[in-house]
Design a protein around this motif. Sequence first.
Motif, mmCIF file in Angstrom:
data_model
loop_
_atom_site.group_PDB
_atom_site.id
_atom_site.type_symbol
_atom_site.label_atom_id
_atom_site.label_comp_id
_atom_site.label_asym_id
_atom_site.label_seq_id
_atom_site.Cartn_x
_atom_site.Cartn_y
_atom_site.Cartn_z
ATOM 1 N N LEU A 1 77.890 0.998 18.827
ATOM 2 C CA LEU A 1 78.933 -0.026 18.720
ATOM 3 C C LEU A 1 80.319 0.612 18.676
ATOM 4 O O LEU A 1 81.257 0.151 19.340
ATOM 5 C CB LEU A 1 78.704 -0.872 17.463
ATOM 6 C CG LEU A 1 77.493 -1.807 17.464
ATOM 7 C CD1 LEU A 1 77.334 -2.468 16.104
ATOM 8 C CD2 LEU A 1 77.620 -2.863 18.552
ATOM 9 N N GLY A 2 80.457 1.688 17.889
ATOM 10 C CA GLY A 2 81.745 2.360 17.809
ATOM 11 C C GLY A 2 82.150 2.981 19.130
ATOM 12 O O GLY A 2 83.294 2.847 19.578
ATOM 13 N N TRP A 3 81.211 3.649 19.781
ATOM 14 C CA TRP A 3 81.482 4.338 21.049
ATOM 15 C C TRP A 3 81.902 3.355 22.137
ATOM 16 O O TRP A 3 82.773 3.652 22.956
ATOM 17 C CB TRP A 3 80.243 5.104 21.479
ATOM 18 C CG TRP A 3 80.380 5.786 22.810
ATOM 19 C CD1 TRP A 3 80.867 7.039 23.060
ATOM 20 C CD2 TRP A 3 79.999 5.251 24.088
ATOM 21 N NE1 TRP A 3 80.828 7.321 24.394
ATOM 22 C CE2 TRP A 3 80.299 6.226 25.059
ATOM 23 C CE3 TRP A 3 79.444 4.048 24.498
ATOM 24 C CZ2 TRP A 3 80.057 6.035 26.418
ATOM 25 C CZ3 TRP A 3 79.211 3.847 25.843
ATOM 26 C CH2 TRP A 3 79.513 4.836 26.791
ATOM 27 N N SER A 4 81.303 2.179 22.139
ATOM 28 C CA SER A 4 81.563 1.199 23.198
ATOM 29 C C SER A 4 82.700 0.251 22.868
ATOM 30 O O SER A 4 82.947 -0.707 23.604
ATOM 31 C CB SER A 4 80.291 0.392 23.474
ATOM 32 O OG SER A 4 79.889 -0.325 22.315
ATOM 33 N N GLY A 5 83.392 0.486 21.755
ATOM 34 C CA GLY A 5 84.516 -0.367 21.396
ATOM 35 C C GLY A 5 84.121 -1.717 20.838
ATOM 36 O O GLY A 5 84.934 -2.645 20.840
ATOM 37 N N ARG A 6 82.904 -1.817 20.359
ATOM 38 C CA ARG A 6 82.437 -3.103 19.827
ATOM 39 C C ARG A 6 82.204 -3.061 18.325
ATOM 40 O O ARG A 6 81.430 -3.857 17.782
ATOM 41 C CB ARG A 6 81.138 -3.507 20.534
ATOM 42 C CG ARG A 6 81.300 -3.788 22.021
ATOM 43 C CD ARG A 6 79.945 -4.077 22.656
ATOM 44 N NE ARG A 6 79.088 -2.886 22.625
ATOM 45 C CZ ARG A 6 77.755 -2.925 22.749
ATOM 46 N NH1 ARG A 6 77.142 -4.076 22.904
ATOM 47 N NH2 ARG A 6 77.062 -1.801 22.720
ATOM 48 N N ALA A 7 82.896 -2.165 17.616
ATOM 49 C CA ALA A 7 82.703 -2.048 16.171
ATOM 50 C C ALA A 7 83.035 -3.351 15.440
ATOM 51 O O ALA A 7 82.537 -3.592 14.341
ATOM 52 C CB ALA A 7 83.551 -0.908 15.622
ATOM 53 N N ALA A 8 83.852 -4.186 16.036
ATOM 54 C CA ALA A 8 84.220 -5.458 15.403
ATOM 55 C C ALA A 8 83.017 -6.371 15.189
ATOM 56 O O ALA A 8 83.047 -7.244 14.313
ATOM 57 C CB ALA A 8 85.277 -6.173 16.233
ATOM 58 N N VAL A 9 81.962 -6.194 15.983
ATOM 59 C CA VAL A 9 80.786 -7.049 15.821
ATOM 60 C C VAL A 9 79.758 -6.411 14.892
ATOM 61 O O VAL A 9 78.661 -6.952 14.716
ATOM 62 C CB VAL A 9 80.131 -7.387 17.183
ATOM 63 C CG1 VAL A 9 81.137 -8.044 18.104
ATOM 64 C CG2 VAL A 9 79.522 -6.150 17.837
ATOM 65 N N ALA A 10 80.093 -5.284 14.278
ATOM 66 C CA ALA A 10 79.146 -4.585 13.400
ATOM 67 C C ALA A 10 78.632 -5.460 12.254
ATOM 68 O O ALA A 10 77.439 -5.377 11.921
ATOM 69 C CB ALA A 10 79.768 -3.305 12.858
ATOM 70 N N PRO A 11 79.467 -6.287 11.600
ATOM 71 C CA PRO A 11 78.911 -7.106 10.519
ATOM 72 C C PRO A 11 77.709 -7.945 10.957
ATOM 73 O O PRO A 11 76.683 -7.972 10.276
ATOM 74 C CB PRO A 11 80.095 -7.994 10.120
ATOM 75 C CG PRO A 11 81.296 -7.170 10.461
ATOM 76 C CD PRO A 11 80.927 -6.454 11.731
ATOM 77 N N ALA A 12 77.824 -8.603 12.099
ATOM 78 C CA ALA A 12 76.715 -9.419 12.596
ATOM 79 C C ALA A 12 75.574 -8.550 13.109
ATOM 80 O O ALA A 12 74.397 -8.813 12.816
ATOM 81 C CB ALA A 12 77.207 -10.349 13.701
ATOM 82 N N ALA A 13 75.903 -7.499 13.861
ATOM 83 C CA ALA A 13 74.866 -6.679 14.488
ATOM 84 C C ALA A 13 74.062 -5.894 13.461
ATOM 85 O O ALA A 13 72.821 -5.839 13.528
ATOM 86 C CB ALA A 13 75.500 -5.725 15.503
ATOM 87 N N VAL A 14 74.746 -5.274 12.510
ATOM 88 C CA VAL A 14 74.041 -4.482 11.496
ATOM 89 C C VAL A 14 73.221 -5.397 10.589
ATOM 90 O O VAL A 14 72.074 -5.094 10.255
ATOM 91 C CB VAL A 14 75.032 -3.636 10.685
ATOM 92 C CG1 VAL A 14 74.323 -2.920 9.538
ATOM 93 C CG2 VAL A 14 75.710 -2.608 11.590
ATOM 94 N N GLY A 15 73.793 -6.528 10.192
ATOM 95 C CA GLY A 15 73.029 -7.483 9.397
ATOM 96 C C GLY A 15 71.792 -7.974 10.127
ATOM 97 O O GLY A 15 70.707 -8.061 9.554
ATOM 98 N N ALA A 16 71.943 -8.277 11.415
ATOM 99 C CA ALA A 16 70.809 -8.751 12.209
ATOM 100 C C ALA A 16 69.739 -7.667 12.339
ATOM 101 O O ALA A 16 68.532 -7.947 12.242
ATOM 102 C CB ALA A 16 71.286 -9.186 13.596
ATOM 103 N N TYR A 17 70.181 -6.421 12.551
ATOM 104 C CA TYR A 17 69.221 -5.328 12.692
ATOM 105 C C TYR A 17 68.405 -5.141 11.414
ATOM 106 O O TYR A 17 67.168 -5.044 11.454
ATOM 107 C CB TYR A 17 69.937 -4.022 13.044
ATOM 108 C CG TYR A 17 69.003 -2.842 13.083
ATOM 109 C CD1 TYR A 17 68.200 -2.599 14.187
ATOM 110 C CD2 TYR A 17 68.883 -1.986 11.991
ATOM 111 C CE1 TYR A 17 67.314 -1.532 14.207
ATOM 112 C CE2 TYR A 17 68.002 -0.925 11.996
ATOM 113 C CZ TYR A 17 67.219 -0.695 13.117
ATOM 114 O OH TYR A 17 66.331 0.350 13.123
ATOM 115 N N ILE A 18 69.083 -5.089 10.280
ATOM 116 C CA ILE A 18 68.365 -4.893 9.019
ATOM 117 C C ILE A 18 67.441 -6.079 8.741
ATOM 118 O O ILE A 18 66.298 -5.906 8.291
ATOM 119 C CB ILE A 18 69.362 -4.689 7.863
ATOM 120 C CG1 ILE A 18 70.089 -3.342 8.023
ATOM 121 C CG2 ILE A 18 68.642 -4.731 6.517
ATOM 122 C CD1 ILE A 18 69.194 -2.123 7.983
#
Length: 249
Positions: free
Chosen positions: A151-168
């Motif tokens: 996410l950080g590498w691709s410039g999408r770190a802003a969606v980390a709250p949703a993505a990381v929560g969904a992954y866990i």
Amino acid sequence: MSNAAVLWRRVVAEAVGTGLLVTVVVGSGIAASSLSPGDVGLQLLENSFATALGLGVLILMLGPVSGAHFNPVVSAVDWWLGRRTGAGLTSRELTAYVPAQIVGAIAGAVLANLMYAKAAVSWSTTDRSTGHLWLGEIVATAGLIVLIFALGWSGRAAVAPAAVGAYIGAAYWFTSSTSFANPAVSIGRAFSDTFAGIAPGSLVGFVVAQLFGAVVGVGLLAILYPDAGRAADEIVTPHTDTTTTGATT
């Protein structure tokens, strides 16, 4: 504002965030056991749903201050990958983040216990010392590392709250270990003899598996995103010194 004061604020954010994450995990586990006695599947659903949502909220709330690592392996990989590019955590910051995360996790378990009128500390008796659970932790941790840095590498770190929560939340179900994927959270969960706990004797195996999973994740990043270290300042989310407009920490 001095660099020391800035680091102090970030360390507090890491302690509070990790602590509240453990409070969410343990507290929702206690509630699930009370609300759905005898139905382990429903308890896991309730626990995973609350954890996924709670983690996303905590990243949104504290990410702007510290990056919302809340996890020693995330901080360690951030330091490791960022060394060559001058990004990410410094050695000094890493040695401040990790103890704060562990202390926060323990305090979070104590808080959850007290909110449900239980003893402040009740050592977990849930044994998790088998090989297939360690394999689950390796998979869960490696996937988490790859997700965050991709996410950080691709410039999408802003969606980390949703993505990381969904992954866990998903990893609760597709890994045999129910995806602790975090040494600090694992230690915190040992302080509560509840549905979400882990026996102290099982901690070493889980932490070793998580560390190995982080190594596997770094290996996958080297193959898939060889310059991922350049995004280390964006992990888990972009963060700034809130005392000075636009100054990156």
